[in-house]
Design an enzyme around this catalytic site. Structure first.
Site, PDB file in Angstrom:
ATOM      1  N   CYS A 130     -40.516  -3.835  -5.711  1.00  0.00           N
ATOM      2  CA  CYS A 130     -39.547  -2.867  -6.233  1.00  0.00           C
ATOM      3  C   CYS A 130     -39.134  -3.229  -7.649  1.00  0.00           C
ATOM      4  O   CYS A 130     -38.304  -4.132  -7.856  1.00  0.00           O
ATOM      5  CB  CYS A 130     -38.324  -2.817  -5.317  1.00  0.00           C
ATOM      6  SG  CYS A 130     -37.018  -1.719  -5.917  1.00  0.00           S
ATOM      7  N   CYS A 133     -35.396  -2.623  -8.350  1.00  0.00           N
ATOM      8  CA  CYS A 133     -34.515  -3.632  -7.757  1.00  0.00           C
ATOM      9  C   CYS A 133     -34.521  -4.927  -8.556  1.00  0.00           C
ATOM     10  O   CYS A 133     -33.471  -5.552  -8.753  1.00  0.00           O
ATOM     11  CB  CYS A 133     -34.944  -3.940  -6.326  1.00  0.00           C
ATOM     12  SG  CYS A 133     -35.164  -2.506  -5.261  1.00  0.00           S
ATOM     13  N   ASP A 134     -35.705  -5.355  -9.005  1.00  0.00           N
ATOM     14  CA  ASP A 134     -35.854  -6.722  -9.497  1.00  0.00           C
ATOM     15  C   ASP A 134     -36.265  -6.857 -10.957  1.00  0.00           C
ATOM     16  O   ASP A 134     -36.282  -7.969 -11.494  1.00  0.00           O
ATOM     17  CB  ASP A 134     -36.891  -7.465  -8.636  1.00  0.00           C
ATOM     18  CG  ASP A 134     -36.475  -7.519  -7.174  1.00  0.00           C
ATOM     19  OD1 ASP A 134     -35.272  -7.618  -6.910  1.00  0.00           O
ATOM     20  OD2 ASP A 134     -37.364  -7.459  -6.310  1.00  0.00           O
TER      21      ASP A 134
END
Length: 312
Positions: A130, A133-134
């Site tokens: 992701c 997300c990261d």
């Protein structure tokens, strides 16, 4: 006893819940995480009608707000099993058991893993699925992106706002992504490509990823590619284990339906990315959700009429 239980709160599940609740049905929507499904892992969405561009989590929240207005009840839970009792269905989670006259399966799918050494060990420590997300954790770092489809290339482009360098590793000699996305990647100075190659091992120290063992499929040459993070986009697997006992999936686990979203079990429908189909997009998920939401209303009305005729 609910009229409808929707399993999953991605775009398909939320649309199904919206249509069913607007038809004055009692609806329970069960989700194991934040509403939105894969939209929460998507950076910029440019192919959803009505928006030139919108962030995935923002679109997810807009959809959720619309569903909530019409009385859909929400529950958190990881569904373990769905049992067909004929006139009603039982949805079993880790902690609770719910009953519904109908069920709409909108469990979606997940990113497939490479299955190589180091992948599990360094998950969350440099291995990710992701970018949204990261990505921010890798400012001014070198990243590898594994895959060549839309998701891989789109997320590689997204990661360039943080990373100093992004290398796309693809097992073929050309990308599978849409041409417009390919053109953006080729034009991005931070992106380079490693063709005809696969990641065979992921390496790191005691803390984080340090690189990967990469093999060229044509020459069989193996080398160590240094990197601070590896983002993997090599396909999808259906999240259909909870409905396996219903017998509604094919051998690969994708759920089979007709064009009205009906499975082989009366009163059980399936929508979204967990279905056996060729195109998995937010637009198709929303369309399927609308069909299923209307179909459960028709199903319940027909059964109500049949029951009344039997009584009379």
């Amino acid at each position: 006893m609910y009229d409808v239980i929707v399993i999953g709160a991605g775009p398909a599940g939320m649309t199904a819940a919206l249509y069913a609740s607007r038809s004055n049905l009692s609806v329970l929507m069960i989700e194991r995480g934040a509403p939105g499904g894969q939209m929460n892992n998507t950076a910029e969405i440019e192919n959803y009608p009505g928006f030139d561009s919108i962030m995935g989590p923002e679109l997810a929240m807009k959809m959720y707000e619309g569903v909530s207005k019409f009385g859909t009840k929400n529950a958190y839970g990881i569904v373990q099993d769905v049992v067909d009792h004929g006139d009603y269905k039982e949805v079993v989670t880790e902690d609770e058991s719910y009953q519904g006259k109908t069920v709409i399966i909108a469990t979606g799918c997940v990113h497939r893993k490479l299955g190589v050494s180091g992948e599990e060990e360094f998950a969350g420590r440099g291995v990710s699925y992701c970018a949204v997300c990261d990505g921010a954790f890798f400012r001014n770092k070198k990243l590898l992106v594994v895959g060549g489809g839309d998701s891989a290339v789109e997320e590689a482009i997204y990661l360039t706002q943080f990373a100093s360098e992004v290398v796309i590793i693809h097992r073929r000699d050309e990308l599978r992504a849409q041409k417009i996305i390919q053109e953006r990647a080729f034009a991005n100075e931070k992106i380079s490509f490693m063709w005809d190659s696969v990641v065979e091992e992921i390496h790191g120290n005691e803390m984080v990823v340090t690189g990967a063992k990469v093999r060229n499929l044509k020459t069989n040459e193996v080398h160590e590619e240094s990197a601070n993070g590896i983002f993997i986009y090599v396909g999808l697997d259906p999240l259909s284990a909870p409905v396996k006992n219903l017998g509604v999936t094919n051998e690969a686990g994708w759920i089979l339906t007709d064009d009205q979203m009906r499975t082989s079990v009366p009163g059980v429908y399936a929508v979204g990315d967990g279905r056996e189909k060729t195109l998995r997009q937010i637009t198709t998920a929303v369309g399927e959700g609308g069909i299923a939401g209307q179909q459960v209303f028709n199903f319940l009305e027909e059964h109500k009429e049949a029951s009344q005729n039997t009584t009379n």
